[in-house]
Design an enzyme around this catalytic site. Structure first.
Site, short mmCIF file in Angstrom:
data_model
loop_
_atom_site.label_atom_id
_atom_site.label_comp_id
_atom_site.label_asym_id
_atom_site.label_seq_id
_atom_site.Cartn_x
_atom_site.Cartn_y
_atom_site.Cartn_z
CE1 TYR A 55 -3.07 -3.22 1.08
CE2 TYR A 55 -4.15 -1.57 -0.29
CZ TYR A 55 -4.10 -2.86 0.23
OH TYR A 55 -5.08 -3.77 -0.11
CB VAL A 90 -8.36 2.83 -2.49
CG1 VAL A 90 -9.37 1.81 -2.00
CG2 VAL A 90 -7.29 2.14 -3.33
CG HIS A 106 -13.91 -1.40 -2.16
ND1 HIS A 106 -13.83 -1.89 -3.45
CD2 HIS A 106 -15.07 -1.89 -1.66
CE1 HIS A 106 -14.88 -2.63 -3.70
NE2 HIS A 106 -15.67 -2.65 -2.64
CB THR A 173 -16.84 -1.31 -12.01
OG1 THR A 173 -16.89 -2.49 -11.21
CG2 THR A 173 -18.24 -0.84 -12.33
CB SER A 174 -15.09 -6.23 -14.20
OG SER A 174 -14.76 -6.49 -12.83
N1 APR Z 1 -11.98 3.27 -19.25
C1 APR Z 1 -13.04 2.69 -18.64
N2 APR Z 1 -13.07 1.41 -18.22
C2 APR Z 1 -11.96 0.69 -18.45
C3 APR Z 1 -10.80 1.22 -19.09
C4 APR Z 1 -10.85 2.57 -19.49
N3 APR Z 1 -9.81 3.15 -20.09
N4 APR Z 1 -9.87 0.23 -19.16
C5 APR Z 1 -10.42 -0.87 -18.60
N5 APR Z 1 -11.67 -0.60 -18.18
C6 APR Z 1 -12.64 -1.49 -17.53
C7 APR Z 1 -12.37 -2.97 -17.73
O1 APR Z 1 -12.94 -3.40 -18.95
C8 APR Z 1 -13.10 -3.56 -16.53
O2 APR Z 1 -14.47 -3.82 -16.83
O3 APR Z 1 -12.55 -1.28 -16.14
C9 APR Z 1 -13.03 -2.45 -15.48
C10 APR Z 1 -12.05 -2.78 -14.37
O4 APR Z 1 -12.55 -3.90 -13.68
P1 APR Z 1 -11.70 -4.47 -12.46
O5 APR Z 1 -10.25 -4.49 -12.83
O6 APR Z 1 -12.39 -5.72 -12.01
O7 APR Z 1 -11.85 -3.34 -11.34
P2 APR Z 1 -13.08 -3.13 -10.38
O8 APR Z 1 -14.37 -3.54 -11.05
O9 APR Z 1 -12.99 -1.74 -9.87
O10 APR Z 1 -12.76 -4.12 -9.16
C11 APR Z 1 -13.65 -4.03 -8.05
O11 APR Z 1 -12.22 -5.47 -6.78
O12 APR Z 1 -10.06 -6.00 -6.30
C12 APR Z 1 -11.18 -5.40 -5.80
O13 APR Z 1 -11.33 -3.74 -4.19
C13 APR Z 1 -10.91 -3.99 -5.50
O14 APR Z 1 -12.30 -2.07 -5.89
C14 APR Z 1 -11.78 -3.25 -6.50
C15 APR Z 1 -12.88 -4.24 -6.78
#
Ligand code: APR
Length: 231
Positions: A55, A90, A106, A173-174
């Site tokens: 971190y 975060v 988070h 977000t995925s």
């Molecule tokens: N613009 C917008 N979205 C994007 C871009 C971009 N340039 N590049 C990638 N993405 C999308 C990806 O396609 C994906 O759907 O951002 C999303 C990221 O998904 P994750 O990596 O799973 O991140 P997130 O959904 O925030 O994860 C949720 O999981 O690990 C924990 O606490 C952590 O807050 C996090 C949580």
């Protein structure tokens, strides 16, 4: 006339164009680390120095990154809408871009808290903390981050916020991680809903989202045009 409320749920993709790696894409943050090794209470118990260092590195990175067009567009939309941001991120890029109402589901990299008295929270900016750094009552400090397996207290405020939306936006977000992903179920059925993501995101429960298959920057500019009709 009160401004219409735009509620945003953002994730790691929001900050991708600022150079902060996402979690689950190839080369994403977790790929370089086993989640169990760094983001769980057990990991902190077992190897606190590794977790603190992980971190510290991410906090330090905040000195080198800037809000991108996506963050800035959401901040600009505050002129026309009551923008309420719920973020899984975060980092402090929504704040740096000028967004005023931000709920960190988070936790926040720039904050640390006591391991024994969780209400003792300290803002340390991008500074590092190490073993032996203590709260006012002498307990070890830890990142003010929700680790896997820990509860997400902010969800209790996020649910009514999503339900109060006149327009709902999911961006970067995925929708893999709950309870954050479950928030989409609380948006009223009849309101306009948008999802911005360059990849294809599986929207559960077959909810009626307008998909903008673009990155946060370009996608948010397209969204800005599309929602002017609701001002
Ligand atoms: N613009 C917008 N979205 C994007 C871009 C971009 N340039 N590049 C990638 N993405 C999308 C990806 O396609 C994906 O759907 O951002 C999303 C990221 O998904 P994750 O990596 O799973 O991140 P997130 O959904 O925030 O994860 C949720 O999981 O690990 C924990 O606490 C952590 O807050 C996090 C949580």
């Amino acid at each position: 006339m009160a401004k219409k409320r735009l509620v945003v749920l953002s994730g790691a993709g929001m900050s991708a164009e600022s150079g902060i790696t996402t979690f689950r894409e190839t080369g994403g943050l977790w790929e370089q680390y086993r989640i169990e090794d760094v983001a769980t209470p057990e990991a902190f118990q077992e190897n606190p120095a590794l977790v603190l260092e992980f971190y510290n590195q991410r906090r330090k990175q905040l000195e080198e990154v800037e809000p991108n067009v996506g963050h800035k567009t959401l901040a600009r939309l505050q002129e026309k809408f009551d923008v309420q941001i719920i973020t899984q991120n975060v980092d402090n890029l929504h704040e740096s871009a000028g967004s005023k109402h931000i709920l960190h589901l988070h936790g926040e990299l720039t904050k640390v808290r006591s391991t024994k008295h969780p209400h003792l929270i300290y803002d340390i900016g991008t500074k590092a903390i190490k073993l032996g750094d203590k709260c006012d009552k002498g307990a070890q400090l830890r990142p003010h981050i929700v680790w896997f397996g820990e509860s997400v207290p902010a969800i209790d405020d996020a649910v009514p916020l999503v339900n109060s939306a006149d327009i709902f936006l999911v961006i970067g977000t995925s929708l893999n991680v709950y309870p954050a992903a479950g928030l989409i179920m609380y948006a009223k059925h009849e309101i306009p809903k948008f999802l911005i993501d360059p990849n294809n995101v599986e929207v559960p429960y077959g909810l009626n989202f307008n998909i903008i298959q673009k990155g946060a920057g370009e996608g948010s500019l397209e969204l800005e045009k599309k929602i002017m009709q609701y001002v």
